[in-house]
Design a protein around this motif. Sequence first.
Motif, PDB file in Angstrom:
ATOM      1  N   THR A 162      33.650  10.390  14.492  1.00  0.00           N
ATOM      2  CA  THR A 162      33.003   9.446  15.397  1.00  0.00           C
ATOM      3  C   THR A 162      31.499   9.668  15.505  1.00  0.00           C
ATOM      4  OG1 THR A 162      33.577  10.852  17.280  1.00  0.00           O
ATOM      5  CG2 THR A 162      35.065   9.027  16.767  1.00  0.00           C
ATOM      6  N   THR A 163      31.069  10.917  15.707  1.00  0.00           N
ATOM      7  CA  THR A 163      29.665  11.185  16.008  1.00  0.00           C
ATOM      8  C   THR A 163      28.945  11.865  14.844  1.00  0.00           C
ATOM      9  OG1 THR A 163      30.047  13.405  16.911  1.00  0.00           O
ATOM     10  CG2 THR A 163      30.325  11.532  18.432  1.00  0.00           C
ATOM     11  N   PRO A 164      27.615  11.848  14.850  1.00  0.00           N
ATOM     12  CA  PRO A 164      26.885  12.569  13.798  1.00  0.00           C
ATOM     13  C   PRO A 164      27.215  14.055  13.761  1.00  0.00           C
ATOM     14  CG  PRO A 164      25.409  11.049  14.935  1.00  0.00           C
ATOM     15  CD  PRO A 164      26.696  11.061  15.714  1.00  0.00           C
ATOM     16  N   GLU A 165      27.373  14.668  14.936  1.00  0.00           N
ATOM     17  CA  GLU A 165      27.685  16.099  14.977  1.00  0.00           C
ATOM     18  C   GLU A 165      29.021  16.392  14.302  1.00  0.00           C
ATOM     19  OE1 GLU A 165      25.001  15.003  18.310  1.00  0.00           O
ATOM     20  OE2 GLU A 165      26.956  14.267  17.659  1.00  0.00           O
ATOM     21  N   LEU A 166      30.026  15.594  14.629  1.00  0.00           N
ATOM     22  CA  LEU A 166      31.347  15.806  14.044  1.00  0.00           C
ATOM     23  C   LEU A 166      31.347  15.543  12.545  1.00  0.00           C
ATOM     24  CD1 LEU A 166      33.634  14.208  16.780  1.00  0.00           C
ATOM     25  CD2 LEU A 166      33.344  16.639  16.289  1.00  0.00           C
ATOM     26  N   ALA A 167      30.637  14.513  12.128  1.00  0.00           N
ATOM     27  CA  ALA A 167      30.567  14.223  10.695  1.00  0.00           C
ATOM     28  C   ALA A 167      29.938  15.399   9.948  1.00  0.00           C
ATOM     29  CB  ALA A 167      29.768  12.949  10.454  1.00  0.00           C
ATOM     30  N   LEU A 175      31.017   7.038  12.116  1.00  0.00           N
ATOM     31  CA  LEU A 175      30.961   5.760  12.819  1.00  0.00           C
ATOM     32  C   LEU A 175      29.626   5.549  13.529  1.00  0.00           C
ATOM     33  CD1 LEU A 175      34.550   5.459  14.361  1.00  0.00           C
ATOM     34  CD2 LEU A 175      33.712   4.745  12.113  1.00  0.00           C
ATOM     35  N   ILE A 176      29.199   6.507  14.326  1.00  0.00           N
ATOM     36  CA  ILE A 176      27.990   6.352  15.129  1.00  0.00           C
ATOM     37  C   ILE A 176      26.797   6.890  14.347  1.00  0.00           C
ATOM     38  CG2 ILE A 176      26.862   6.909  17.314  1.00  0.00           C
ATOM     39  CD1 ILE A 176      29.653   7.338  18.503  1.00  0.00           C
ATOM     40  N   LYS A 177      25.841   6.042  14.115  1.00  0.00           N
ATOM     41  CA  LYS A 177      24.679   6.429  13.312  1.00  0.00           C
ATOM     42  C   LYS A 177      23.682   7.227  14.164  1.00  0.00           C
ATOM     43  CE  LYS A 177      26.378   4.331   9.787  1.00  0.00           C
ATOM     44  NZ  LYS A 177      27.734   4.127  10.326  1.00  0.00           N
ATOM     45  N   PRO A 178      22.738   7.931  13.530  1.00  0.00           N
ATOM     46  CA  PRO A 178      21.746   8.703  14.285  1.00  0.00           C
ATOM     47  C   PRO A 178      20.978   7.842  15.273  1.00  0.00           C
ATOM     48  CG  PRO A 178      21.680   9.302  11.970  1.00  0.00           C
ATOM     49  CD  PRO A 178      22.594   8.113  12.067  1.00  0.00           C
ATOM     50  N   GLU A 226      27.626   4.087  24.803  1.00  0.00           N
ATOM     51  CA  GLU A 226      27.634   2.627  24.837  1.00  0.00           C
ATOM     52  C   GLU A 226      28.006   2.013  23.491  1.00  0.00           C
ATOM     53  OE1 GLU A 226      27.094   0.760  27.649  1.00  0.00           O
ATOM     54  OE2 GLU A 226      27.180   2.718  28.603  1.00  0.00           O
ATOM     55  N   TYR A 227      28.564   2.801  22.596  1.00  0.00           N
ATOM     56  CA  TYR A 227      28.838   2.319  21.237  1.00  0.00           C
ATOM     57  C   TYR A 227      29.933   1.250  21.237  1.00  0.00           C
ATOM     58  CZ  TYR A 227      29.637   2.381  16.244  1.00  0.00           C
ATOM     59  OH  TYR A 227      29.755   2.019  14.923  1.00  0.00           O
ATOM     60  N   ASN A 251      35.366  13.621  19.336  1.00  0.00           N
ATOM     61  CA  ASN A 251      34.819  14.653  20.212  1.00  0.00           C
ATOM     62  C   ASN A 251      35.740  14.903  21.403  1.00  0.00           C
ATOM     63  OD1 ASN A 251      32.146  16.175  21.136  1.00  0.00           O
ATOM     64  ND2 ASN A 251      32.919  15.094  22.920  1.00  0.00           N
ATOM     65  N   GLY A 252      36.296  13.817  21.958  1.00  0.00           N
ATOM     66  CA  GLY A 252      37.137  13.931  23.142  1.00  0.00           C
ATOM     67  C   GLY A 252      36.324  14.120  24.407  1.00  0.00           C
TER      68      GLY A 252
END
Length: 308
Positions: free
Chosen positions: A43-48, A64-67, A73-74, A93-94
């Motif tokens: 989902t997030t940049p950190e997780l990717a 999914l979520i770009k930098p 609010e995605y 992330n949860g």
Amino acid sequence: MNRPSILGAAAIAVALAAIAGCGANPPDTAAASGGQTLAVVATTPELADFVREIGGTAVAVTQLIKPNVDPHEYEPTPADLRAIGSARVVVKNGAGLEEWLDATIEAAGFDGAIVDAGQGVTLREGEDGPDPHIWHDPRNAKIMVAGIERALAAADPAGAATFRANLGRYTAELDELDAENEAAFARLPARDRKLVTDHDAFGYYVARYGLEFVGSVIPSLDTSAELSGRQLTDLVAKIRATGTKAVFTESSLPPKTAAAIARQAGVAVVAGEDALFGDSLGAPGTPEGTYLGAERHNTRVIVAALAG
């Protein structure tokens, strides 16, 4: 963090309609490459970044979520549903960060493994619920990547040895980051370790490194909250009373209000290239485009501003 997302439901409905008009989903990345790679959605940049570090060339990661996009609010897109529908693993992330995800997964018809990377992390409770910004403590990041390693090994047993070796290497790098951060703040007098940020995203970081959280421009874990006139006045007064030296903006939020508060309080505003990575990472291909690089940036900028 638990508010209903009417816009999210509408976005999913639009996405479903778009997918229906496009015909069948694209083939699974793993299947298309002869089973050589494991299709994973993060989902997030950190997780990717975590998945790429642990999976290496054995995984194909869709982020999914770009930098510099606010995860609070995605809204999911048709491409998100297609990616999820063809993935074998989804990593989230949860802790309430991705309120839109459950409905998106259901709409995509996903039947693979869902990994809650926050499972096992002791959550900090904020005024509006659990704090989802768990990755800002490298010790939590170690828990997250360990969960990712287990999930990848379960989905691709042939790659288990590689995933385990990558986990060992990356865990050592997280320990090094943690030690660097501790050493940096040890050189900063306790009286100067006062933090004001755009929103309440650094609670785990503050607790780990012995900082004092003075307040935030958006008085919430969630960026959709708004600062009232009274709260703004109180924050300015608190900055002055505590001797706080700076207000830190965040890369995924507009800096205007933070700059105004800093001016009223008579302190520096840290913005532009020095903005903190609160909810996101930097651009791909830059040092700050990785978790390690973004966290090092945050510590370097915070220590420099508070020491000045």
